[in-house]
Each structure stands twice: as C-alpha cells, then as structure tokens.
Design a protein around this motif. Structure first.
Motif, PDB file in Angstrom:
ATOM      1  N   LEU A 220       0.819  -1.219   0.000  1.00 57.72           N
ATOM      2  CA  LEU A 220       0.000   0.000   0.000  1.00 57.72           C
ATOM      3  C   LEU A 220       0.855   1.271   0.000  1.00 57.72           C
ATOM      4  O   LEU A 220       0.376   2.341  -0.380  1.00 57.72           O
ATOM      5  CB  LEU A 220      -0.931   0.012   1.214  1.00 57.72           C
ATOM      6  CG  LEU A 220      -2.062  -1.025   1.196  1.00 57.72           C
ATOM      7  CD1 LEU A 220      -2.737  -1.101   2.555  1.00 57.72           C
ATOM      8  CD2 LEU A 220      -3.084  -0.693   0.118  1.00 57.72           C
ATOM      9  N   LEU A 221       2.104   1.178   0.425  1.00 49.08           N
ATOM     10  CA  LEU A 221       2.989   2.342   0.359  1.00 49.08           C
ATOM     11  C   LEU A 221       3.331   2.696  -1.087  1.00 49.08           C
ATOM     12  O   LEU A 221       3.584   3.864  -1.404  1.00 49.08           O
ATOM     13  CB  LEU A 221       4.285   2.074   1.128  1.00 49.08           C
ATOM     14  CG  LEU A 221       4.163   1.857   2.638  1.00 49.08           C
ATOM     15  CD1 LEU A 221       5.533   1.581   3.238  1.00 49.08           C
ATOM     16  CD2 LEU A 221       3.513   3.051   3.316  1.00 49.08           C
ATOM     17  N   ARG A 222       3.352   1.685  -1.930  1.00 51.27           N
ATOM     18  CA  ARG A 222       3.659   1.942  -3.334  1.00 51.27           C
ATOM     19  C   ARG A 222       2.395   2.251  -4.117  1.00 51.27           C
ATOM     20  O   ARG A 222       2.349   3.177  -4.925  1.00 51.27           O
ATOM     21  CB  ARG A 222       4.390   0.750  -3.936  1.00 51.27           C
ATOM     22  CG  ARG A 222       5.096   1.046  -5.253  1.00 51.27           C
ATOM     23  CD  ARG A 222       5.968  -0.110  -5.714  1.00 51.27           C
ATOM     24  NE  ARG A 222       6.911  -0.562  -4.707  1.00 51.27           N
ATOM     25  CZ  ARG A 222       8.064   0.048  -4.437  1.00 51.27           C
ATOM     26  NH1 ARG A 222       8.403   1.151  -5.083  1.00 51.27           N
ATOM     27  NH2 ARG A 222       8.871  -0.448  -3.512  1.00 51.27           N
ATOM     28  N   SER A 223       1.403   1.430  -3.906  1.00 51.47           N
ATOM     29  CA  SER A 223       0.139   1.628  -4.611  1.00 51.47           C
ATOM     30  C   SER A 223      -1.008   1.423  -3.629  1.00 51.47           C
ATOM     31  O   SER A 223      -1.091   0.366  -2.994  1.00 51.47           O
ATOM     32  CB  SER A 223       0.013   0.630  -5.759  1.00 51.47           C
ATOM     33  OG  SER A 223      -1.192   0.831  -6.457  1.00 51.47           O
ATOM     34  N   PRO A 224      -1.828   2.436  -3.390  1.00 46.13           N
ATOM     35  CA  PRO A 224      -2.014   3.611  -4.246  1.00 46.13           C
ATOM     36  C   PRO A 224      -1.143   4.831  -3.925  1.00 46.13           C
ATOM     37  O   PRO A 224      -1.143   5.778  -4.704  1.00 46.13           O
ATOM     38  CB  PRO A 224      -3.482   3.967  -4.006  1.00 46.13           C
ATOM     39  CG  PRO A 224      -3.696   3.603  -2.560  1.00 46.13           C
ATOM     40  CD  PRO A 224      -2.878   2.354  -2.347  1.00 46.13           C
ATOM     41  N   LEU A 225      -0.431   4.847  -2.814  1.00 47.23           N
ATOM     42  CA  LEU A 225       0.164   6.097  -2.335  1.00 47.23           C
ATOM     43  C   LEU A 225       1.063   6.752  -3.377  1.00 47.23           C
ATOM     44  O   LEU A 225       0.841   7.905  -3.760  1.00 47.23           O
ATOM     45  CB  LEU A 225       0.937   5.840  -1.037  1.00 47.23           C
ATOM     46  CG  LEU A 225       1.656   7.050  -0.424  1.00 47.23           C
ATOM     47  CD1 LEU A 225       0.683   8.161  -0.094  1.00 47.23           C
ATOM     48  CD2 LEU A 225       2.435   6.621   0.821  1.00 47.23           C
ATOM     49  N   LYS A 226       2.062   6.036  -3.840  1.00 54.31           N
ATOM     50  CA  LYS A 226       3.040   6.657  -4.737  1.00 54.31           C
ATOM     51  C   LYS A 226       2.647   6.538  -6.207  1.00 54.31           C
ATOM     52  O   LYS A 226       2.688   7.521  -6.948  1.00 54.31           O
ATOM     53  CB  LYS A 226       4.420   6.047  -4.482  1.00 54.31           C
ATOM     54  CG  LYS A 226       4.998   6.410  -3.120  1.00 54.31           C
ATOM     55  CD  LYS A 226       6.400   5.858  -2.926  1.00 54.31           C
ATOM     56  CE  LYS A 226       7.000   6.330  -1.595  1.00 54.31           C
ATOM     57  NZ  LYS A 226       8.363   5.816  -1.358  1.00 54.31           N
ATOM     58  N   ASP A 227       2.246   5.345  -6.628  1.00 53.55           N
ATOM     59  CA  ASP A 227       1.981   5.140  -8.051  1.00 53.55           C
ATOM     60  C   ASP A 227       0.696   5.810  -8.509  1.00 53.55           C
ATOM     61  O   ASP A 227       0.683   6.542  -9.495  1.00 53.55           O
ATOM     62  CB  ASP A 227       1.903   3.634  -8.352  1.00 53.55           C
ATOM     63  CG  ASP A 227       3.245   2.940  -8.164  1.00 53.55           C
ATOM     64  OD1 ASP A 227       4.242   3.660  -7.991  1.00 53.55           O
ATOM     65  OD2 ASP A 227       3.277   1.698  -8.176  1.00 53.55           O
ATOM     66  N   GLU A 228      -0.391   5.552  -7.780  1.00 51.70           N
ATOM     67  CA  GLU A 228      -1.698   6.042  -8.224  1.00 51.70           C
ATOM     68  C   GLU A 228      -1.929   7.504  -7.854  1.00 51.70           C
ATOM     69  O   GLU A 228      -2.401   8.297  -8.668  1.00 51.70           O
ATOM     70  CB  GLU A 228      -2.799   5.164  -7.623  1.00 51.70           C
ATOM     71  CG  GLU A 228      -4.205   5.562  -8.029  1.00 51.70           C
ATOM     72  CD  GLU A 228      -5.256   4.733  -7.324  1.00 51.70           C
ATOM     73  OE1 GLU A 228      -6.316   5.284  -6.980  1.00 51.70           O
ATOM     74  OE2 GLU A 228      -5.021   3.523  -7.111  1.00 51.70           O
ATOM     75  N   ALA A 252       8.387   0.541  -0.284  1.00 54.32           N
ATOM     76  CA  ALA A 252       8.392   1.977  -0.551  1.00 54.32           C
ATOM     77  C   ALA A 252       8.505   2.794   0.724  1.00 54.32           C
ATOM     78  O   ALA A 252       8.103   3.954   0.769  1.00 54.32           O
ATOM     79  CB  ALA A 252       7.136   2.363  -1.329  1.00 54.32           C
ATOM     80  N   GLN A 253       9.042   2.197   1.766  1.00 52.43           N
ATOM     81  CA  GLN A 253       9.363   2.908   3.003  1.00 52.43           C
ATOM     82  C   GLN A 253      10.668   3.667   2.784  1.00 52.43           C
ATOM     83  O   GLN A 253      11.663   3.089   2.368  1.00 52.43           O
ATOM     84  CB  GLN A 253       9.522   1.913   4.146  1.00 52.43           C
ATOM     85  CG  GLN A 253       9.890   2.525   5.486  1.00 52.43           C
ATOM     86  CD  GLN A 253       8.751   3.300   6.104  1.00 52.43           C
ATOM     87  OE1 GLN A 253       7.625   2.810   6.172  1.00 52.43           O
ATOM     88  NE2 GLN A 253       9.033   4.514   6.526  1.00 52.43           N
ATOM     89  N   ASP A 254      10.682   4.989   3.098  1.00 53.31           N
ATOM     90  CA  ASP A 254      11.845   5.808   2.757  1.00 53.31           C
ATOM     91  C   ASP A 254      12.764   6.107   3.926  1.00 53.31           C
ATOM     92  O   ASP A 254      13.979   6.157   3.766  1.00 53.31           O
ATOM     93  CB  ASP A 254      11.376   7.145   2.157  1.00 53.31           C
ATOM     94  CG  ASP A 254      10.564   6.962   0.895  1.00 53.31           C
ATOM     95  OD1 ASP A 254      10.994   6.166   0.038  1.00 53.31           O
ATOM     96  OD2 ASP A 254       9.499   7.598   0.765  1.00 53.31           O
ATOM     97  N   LEU A 255      12.202   6.349   5.103  1.00 54.42           N
ATOM     98  CA  LEU A 255      12.985   6.847   6.233  1.00 54.42           C
ATOM     99  C   LEU A 255      12.598   6.085   7.484  1.00 54.42           C
ATOM    100  O   LEU A 255      11.408   5.963   7.802  1.00 54.42           O
ATOM    101  CB  LEU A 255      12.722   8.349   6.416  1.00 54.42           C
ATOM    102  CG  LEU A 255      13.373   9.059   7.595  1.00 54.42           C
ATOM    103  CD1 LEU A 255      14.896   9.009   7.501  1.00 54.42           C
ATOM    104  CD2 LEU A 255      12.884  10.513   7.666  1.00 54.42           C
ATOM    105  N   ALA A 256      13.578   5.565   8.201  1.00 56.59           N
ATOM    106  CA  ALA A 256      13.356   4.840   9.451  1.00 56.59           C
ATOM    107  C   ALA A 256      13.729   5.736  10.621  1.00 56.59           C
ATOM    108  O   ALA A 256      14.855   6.224  10.701  1.00 56.59           O
ATOM    109  CB  ALA A 256      14.190   3.564   9.484  1.00 56.59           C
ATOM    110  N   MET A 257      12.793   5.946  11.519  1.00 57.81           N
ATOM    111  CA  MET A 257      13.040   6.753  12.711  1.00 57.81           C
ATOM    112  C   MET A 257      12.759   5.913  13.948  1.00 57.81           C
ATOM    113  O   MET A 257      11.935   5.008  13.915  1.00 57.81           O
ATOM    114  CB  MET A 257      12.141   7.991  12.696  1.00 57.81           C
ATOM    115  CG  MET A 257      12.492   8.992  11.621  1.00 57.81           C
ATOM    116  SD  MET A 257      14.139   9.746  11.800  1.00 57.81           S
ATOM    117  CE  MET A 257      13.891  10.786  13.254  1.00 57.81           C
ATOM    118  N   PRO A 258      13.448   6.225  15.082  1.00 62.30           N
ATOM    119  CA  PRO A 258      14.476   7.247  15.215  1.00 62.30           C
ATOM    120  C   PRO A 258      15.849   6.658  14.907  1.00 62.30           C
ATOM    121  O   PRO A 258      15.953   5.541  14.407  1.00 62.30           O
ATOM    122  CB  PRO A 258      14.362   7.631  16.685  1.00 62.30           C
ATOM    123  CG  PRO A 258      13.999   6.325  17.360  1.00 62.30           C
ATOM    124  CD  PRO A 258      13.110   5.608  16.371  1.00 62.30           C
TER     125      PRO A 258
END
Length: 840
Positions: A220-228, A252-258
C-alpha cells in the motif's frame, strides 16, 4: 537556513529533480544508506558534501514540541484535532496550520508530525482526541486544510498513521483485516485527499499490519500512495516501526526513525551488495529525502517551496487559540439558561476539580508544554468576578500532580521547581540543572550514555492543611526518600503492566503524609535508566496528590453551594488514566462519582450548565435532565477563556458534532477494538459512525444521545428548500453530474436577534435499487454560514463527483453507478429536509 541565492539554484520542479538526482549520484552507497535512518530521536542526518543540512522533526497534531519534551521550551497548545473538526471551519484550520509552521520554525523544526487522520472507528479508541472525525470525507477536508496551512509557510506536514491505525490495543503488532472497498472508501480516503489536493510532503507509515503485512513493508505504500496518487514525498516510519532490513528496504518505506541505531545502516548496505535490495530503490528513497530538504530550505541550490514562517507574537497566538477553542465547543442542549449575563451580578457556583485543574490536551506523543493554561475556574472568574465560588465536589483523578512552582522549590538554587543531577557509576556529577516541573523526560539524549543515576530533589510546601500523598510515577529502578526517610527502593513494575502503555502513562507509587499549611518536606528520587528497545530513555514524575479525605462531605458541600447560587456550572471530564495514547478505553463512563455529582447539582439548581471535557464520547445518563450541556474536546491553552466567552455569550458556541455520541454503551455500533488471535476484523465495513446509526434507525434501532452534525447556537435559523444545479467544474452542464458533480443551493436566514453561525450539511442517498451495498446516507459537503440577525443568504455547497462513486473490487477502480440519488440538507444528520432527487 541555507543561502539559496546561488546562480545554480533549480528553478522548476523538473530542474530540481534533475539537480537532486545529480546529488544522489555523487554519494557512495554508505552515504546514501546513512541518510535513510535518523541521526537521533528527532533529527535526520546532514551531508555537507552535497549541502544537506540537519532536518529536525517534531510531533505536531496539537502543537510543536521541538526536541525537548518538557517545560524548558514551551509551545502553543492548540485545541485537540477533534475540536478543530468540530468547528467545521477549514479557513480557521488553515490558519492554525500556519501557527504550527510558525511554532516549528521558532524551534528550528522543519517537519511537523501531523495531522493524525485515522478514523474514529470506535469511541473506545484511546487516541480518539488526536483524530478528526468518524466520517472519512470530513476528516480529509479538515486534514487537507491543516496540511496546506503548515506547508504554506515552509514546514513539512505529515499525515499519519498510514493506514488503519484506528485503535491502540496491540497497535505495534495487530493485523487489521479489512476488505478492499472499505479500505479505499473509508480509511485511505482522507490520506488520498491530503496527498492529491493538499500536496503533503510526508506520510507516516503505521505500526500495524493490514491484511497480513506490516505497514512499513506493505505494498500500500507503493500503490495507491506513490503510483496512483502521485505522492512524491517521504514515507517516514512511526518510531521504531521499521523492523526488517530487507523487506522494508525493498518496500516503498523511505525513512526509518528514530536513530542512530536501527535495522538498516550496515545491514542494508550488505543487503544491497548481496542483491537482496536494489540500489535503485535506495536512490529513490534518498531522492525523496533530498526533495523534502529542498522544499523546507535545507538543501543548498534548491529554493524553499514556500516563504519560511516567522514567529508569531504571543498576543496573536492567544487570540487565535481562544477563538478556535470557542468555535469548536458544541452546545448540545440549552433550555434558556445560556448565555449568562456577565453584568447581572448573579452568583455562580463552579463545581468540579476539572474546573480548577484543566485538561487542555490529550496524553501521549501529542502532548506539549504551554507557558500557560487558562483553567475554566480562572476564565469564569475573569469574566464574572466575585460572583464565582468554587467547590471540587469529587476527586476527579487518581494521578500524581507534578510538583511545580506553586508547591516546590529547588533546594540548591532556591528557585521554584526541582534540582536534577546526572551521576556516573563512580558518583561523578555529569550534569546538574534546575527544572521548573517534576515531570521529567529525556529521549535519546546523549548525556544518558554517561549516566548511571538520575536524581531529582525538591522542597515541597503544603498550600493548605490536610493529608497529602507524595511519590513518583514511572517504571524501573527507583529509590524515594521523604525527609531522608526511605519509602521505596528497588524495581517498580506492577504486575500486568504493559511497558509501552506505561511509557506514555506510567503507574504511580505514593505515600500519605499529613501536613499543615506552609509546612515543608524534602523529597528525593533516584532513578537508574535502562535501555528500552535499544533506546536510552528516561521518563518519570516526582509529584503529589492533594488532600481529599472526606468524599461525602465534599459532595454535600458542592451541592449546598449549587443550591445557594443563581447558576451552577459543573465541569467534568476524562483523565489521563481513562483516555490517552497507548491504550484503548475500557468503557465510556466518566470517572467514578462525576455522574452522581452532576445529578445532585442538577437536582439542587434548575439553572445548571454541565461542561464535559473529553476527547471522545462519554455516556451522559443525566443528559435529559440537564438544562444546558456543552462539549469542549480538550480545547487547548485558552480553554477557560473560551468557555467563559461561550457561557457569557461573548462568543458563539461554534461546534457541531464530528462523531456520534451514544446514550448507552450497548448502543455503540463498533465496540470491539481488541484483536482476537492477533487480528482485528473491520467486519462493519462501510457502516461506521452515523452511517450505522442511520441503518439501524431504519429498522427501529436506538437513537444516539447526540447525532452527527448536531450543535446549537444563540440565535435561530430558517433553511429554505434546496435546489440543484450544475457542478462548478469547467464545462459542467445539467446531466453530467457523474463528471462534474453538482451544486446544492440552500436559502439560509438568521431569524434570531443576534449574530450567529450555522453549518448547512448536505448528505446523499441512493433512491433506486442499487447493485452494490450503499450506506443509508453519507456526508457529501457543507457550508459554514455566519450572519447578522435578519440577514438572508444562500449557502452554496459543491458535491464532488467522488461523492457519487464507489470502489469497484472487480475493476480495482472508482466507478459511478447509474440511477436515482437524492440530496438531503439539514443542520445535523437527524434534522434533514425531504429528499431532492436527481439522476446519474
């Protein structure tokens, strides 16, 4: 911030992306991977080689805390998000978003971690106060206004928690099982609007799984969030939400915190070299982080996307927050008691500890430390003067009050507050400092690496005669002394304690002590920090409980005061132990004794006003008997002034209910928030909140205590017959509603004797037989009308094409079903006009 006046600065989004891609290519794999995990609890890594500055992030749904989670760096305390949604005023929400940006920039913060747009699926949700509404359309509209406001002043907004993080029980591990259509139409819909219309620069992924896969690894991080949807920002994890090197790295996770530790780092570098994660995926993540940096002015060669906010003067902050708090207060019922005449000299009994000890905000990560809070008692005293008298009535909370300037002094410096020392293993003082409060917290602070013991000392002075209790709240190894006498020593970890819940709302240990007014005792607390989930963290409270020895006598005194006064104002509400992040509510009842207090005061005085301060619904068994009732929703630092404004009529109670309140717990449509065998089934589908209440009403089900959209003011209104026209979209004409929507026009007249506010609400219904399941009705738009007495206007509401659509699980796309629909207009879901039909 970075000087972006360079001749090489990118001038268009395309130029910017090309420029950033060049920067990414200049970095080694190790440099790139380093940027994907935080540098500390609240910061991202810099990279001087490419002109990347450190970015500071901070929690921001109801105020910006900054890197210090304590009183040393005070913050503007906004009304809770539910209060903002209760105003239904997107222009004011936009302005409050700009205040968030101003507060962020004042504290050196570039990213605000908010808004929270999870759905108020069940009133038992512990974090209910931090979300907007049970309705996905209203949640999306209000959240989008907030996002736009924040980002219009150069600070990144972060809609969270993506997705289906709608309750707190086992939230780190729960697997939410939800069908595709419900996911799209209810839970993803607010995020979609904030991305496609609001242009959000970040989205936070949630802890939970959806349909078997944890969200930091979920497709769901890739589709729909980024692609659609075309989201080009950063997906940041909830704190410690990234748990698997390869699965999250390839997602499609970009940043890991902390940071600085985590499951990426060297392990992710090795995974790339082993071919388990593509370096192209790493490059994409870094590009998004650099794009964010450019937008907030933290990347050399890229001009910030918006003018950076300047700090606001305190007078402007206080005025806006006072206005916003009043505009979210819902007047549920008024039998002519309100408004009160501040100049009449009538005596007013203010009753309830919640009037004196204000709960201006919800607990957990949304908590900030304002430089002042106007309590209801203080606000009413300011408005009505000597006519106000107070009685607590019942004990409202079992929690410790942190020692503060009113009762405590630093035994070393003599200043008000507490003295804190950090001691090494050999007893060396690593640091000592004065603090203004006994509520103490350090998260990921480097000093904890050299600290074996944290010591807090204070001189406590009793403000009145009575039996107090002094002690601490926290988990772990503690040693507590009172006047040198040892009271507790060892591990404090009550049986059955959930460590995560306790981190946000720790258990207490307290010891009774009888003191005369002005008598002092020395309190000393030692705590030995322990690593928690690999993170250095210290959180505890040195505090006290006020005398409250004879409950029956206090109740009788309050009732007698009410009977002896012209007006009684009873202030009740929930506590940190009942409603907070970290756990869900066991029930919807007010704390013990409060309902009885309200009943007794109503019986004693026919001019009683009940003020209920909670973040979510509570059961009010006395509602039918109460002459007047208001709901305040944790209204922020100006709460007392706003309540006084509303009670005196200086301001209109502007709120309308954004989530339905039940009359009894057995009536609540969605009660289950606890997973079964790790799974939480959203089996109610589309029918949450007022939709389910309407479905059940159609077959003789119970009515709610307060219907969705309800709220009264101090004037009277007449709504004329609605008429339908073509949508506002270019080229719209009668007959192509599916493409361009429609315009609903409603004549509105203020027929009362004073200015006021009305919220004209538009709902849709399916009239002809439908091949798909539809809610009985659903919100499709509204208009806020403010007008003078006698004024007539036309409220115009645009109904979007999406409001007619449904998600087809066969086509995996939005579709519009042909047939006959109806528009219904009113001032709540329970007061609607006759249907006005139209054909698609």
């Amino acid at each position: 911030m970075t000087d972006t006046s360079t001749d090489t600065a990118a001038t268009t989004p395309e130029d910017t992306d090309e420029f950033i891609a060049g920067l990414v290519s200049d970095l080694s794999l190790e440099q790139k991977v380093r940027l994907l995990t935080g540098a500390s609890f609240w910061t991202l890594h810099d990279e001087p080689q490419i002109g990347l500055e450190t970015i500071v992030v901070s929690d921001g749904p109801a105020g910006v805390r900054g890197q210090l989670w304590d009183e040393r760096d005070s913050s503007a305390n906004l009304p809770s998000p539910t209060a903002l949604a209760a105003s239904w005023d997107v222009e004011r929400v936009f302005e409050l978003g700009q205040l968030i940006a101003a507060e962020a920039r004042r504290k050196g913060v570039g990213v605000a971690l908010g808004p929270t747009v999870n759905i108020q699926r069940s009133p038992r949700g512990g974090r209910h106060f931090e979300a907007y509404s049970e309705d996905p359309w209203l949640s999306g509209v209000v959240g989008t206004a907030f996002v736009k406001g924040v980002q219009s002043r150069g600070v990144g907004a972060t809609p969270k928690h993506y997705v289906a993080n709608d309750s707190e029980t086992d939230r780190m591990t729960v697997d939410v099982v939800v069908d595709e259509r419900t996911l799209r139409e209810v839970y993803l819909a607010p995020f979609e609007r904030m991305v496609t219309e609001g242009g959000a620069w970040l989205v936070m992924s949630s802890y939970n799984s959806v349909n078997g896969i944890t969200m930091t690894e979920n497709e769901l991080l890739r589709s729909p969030l980024k692609d659609e949807w075309g989201f080009d920002g950063v997906v940041v994890s909830d704190w410690m939400g990234v748990r698997d090197t390869v699965a999250a790295g390839a997602a499609a996770q970009d940043l890991a915190m902390p940071g600085p530790d985590g499951v990426w780092g060297d392990a992710l570098v090795e995974a790339v070299r082993a071919g388990q994660v593509s370096e192209t995926d790493i490059d994409e993540k870094v590009l998004r982080i650099l794009r964010l940096a450019g937008r907030i002015g933290a990347l050399a060669g890229v001009e910030a996307a918006a003018p950076l906010a300047e700090p606001w003067p305190q007078e402007r902050i206080d005025a806006l927050l006072r206005e916003a708090a009043a505009d979210g207060i819902v007047l549920v019922k008024n039998d002519g008691v309100l408004p009160l005449d501040a100049g009449s000299g009538q005596s007013i009994a203010v009753i309830g500890q919640h009037a004196r000890i204000a709960r201006s905000q919800g607990g957990g990560s949304a908590t900030v430390f304002p430089d002042h809070v106007v309590t209801p008692l203080a606000g009413l005293t300011e408005a009505f003067g000597d006519a106000v008298r107070f009685a607590p009535g019942v004990r409202s909370s079992e929690s410790l009050l942190p020692v503060d300037a009113s009762v405590a002094s630093d035994p070393v410096t003599g200043e008000s507050g507490v003295h804190v020392r950090f001691l090494s293993d050999d007893g060396r003082v690593v640091l000592d400092e004065h603090r203004g409060s006994g509520r103490l917290m350090w998260l990921g602070d480097p000093i904890l690496g050299d600290t074996a013991v944290v010591e807090a000392k204070t001189t406590f002075t009793a403000p009145a005669d009575g039996e107090y209790a002094v002690g601490f709240a926290g988990l772990g190894l503690f040693r507590f002394e009172v006047d040198g006498e040892l009271k507790s020593d060892g591990l404090f970890f009550p049986e059955g304690t959930d460590p995560f819940m306790a981190f946000l709302n720790p258990p207490k240990q307290s010891f009774p002590i009888r003191l005369a007014a002005g008598q002092t005792v020395e309190l000393r607390l030692e705590h030995r920090p322990q690593q928690q989930a690999g993170l250095s963290a210290v959180m505890f409270t040195l505090g006290y409980e006020e005398p409250f020895s004879d409950a029956d006598a206090e109740l009788e005194r309050a009732v007698a005061l009410a009977a002896d006064s012209d007006v009684a104002v009873v202030v009740v509400g929930t506590t940190d132990q009942l409603e907070s992040e970290g756990f869900d509510r066991a029930n919807l009842r007010l704390p013990e004794g409060q309902d009885e207090l309200v009943r007794r005061v109503i019986a004693a005085n026919p001019r009683t006003v009940v003020v209920v301060n909670s973040g979510g619904p509570v059961i009010m068994p006395w509602l039918d008997d109460a002459p007047a009732t208001l709901l305040t929703w944790f209204p922020g630092q100006e709460m007392g002034a706003a309540i006084a404004d509303v009670l005196s009529g200086a301001r209109e109670p502007g709120g309308r209910i954004p989530t339905t309140w039940a009359a009894a717990e057995d009536d609540v449509p969605v009660w289950q928030v606890e997973p079964v065998d790790g799974k939480l089934f959203y089996s109610e589908g589309l029918n949450i909140g007022y939709r389910e209440w309407a479905r059940r009403a159609a077959v003789g089900g119970p009515a709610p205590a307060i219907p969705f959209g309800h709220g009264l003011g101090y004037t009277e209104w007449e709504l004329g017959e609605p008429t339908l026209g073509a949508g506002a979209a270019a080229g719209a004409h009668e007959g192509d509603v599916a493409t361009h929507g429609l315009t609903v026009s409603v004549p509105v007249t203020n027929v009362g004797d004073r200015a006021g506010k009305q919220v004209v609400q538009v709902y849709l219904q399916r009239v002809s037989d439908s091949a798909i399941e539809r809610p009985v009705l659903w919100l499709a738009g509204y208009a806020v009308v403010r007008s003078e007495p006698g004024a007539a206007t036309v409220a115009s509401v645009e109904v979007e094409p999406r409001s007619l659509q449904y998600w087809s699980v066969d086509d995996h796309a939005w579709r519009t079903e042909e047939g006959t629909y109806a528009v219904r207009v009113g001032t709540s879901v329970a007061t609607l006009s006759a249907p006005v039909e139209f054909t698609v």
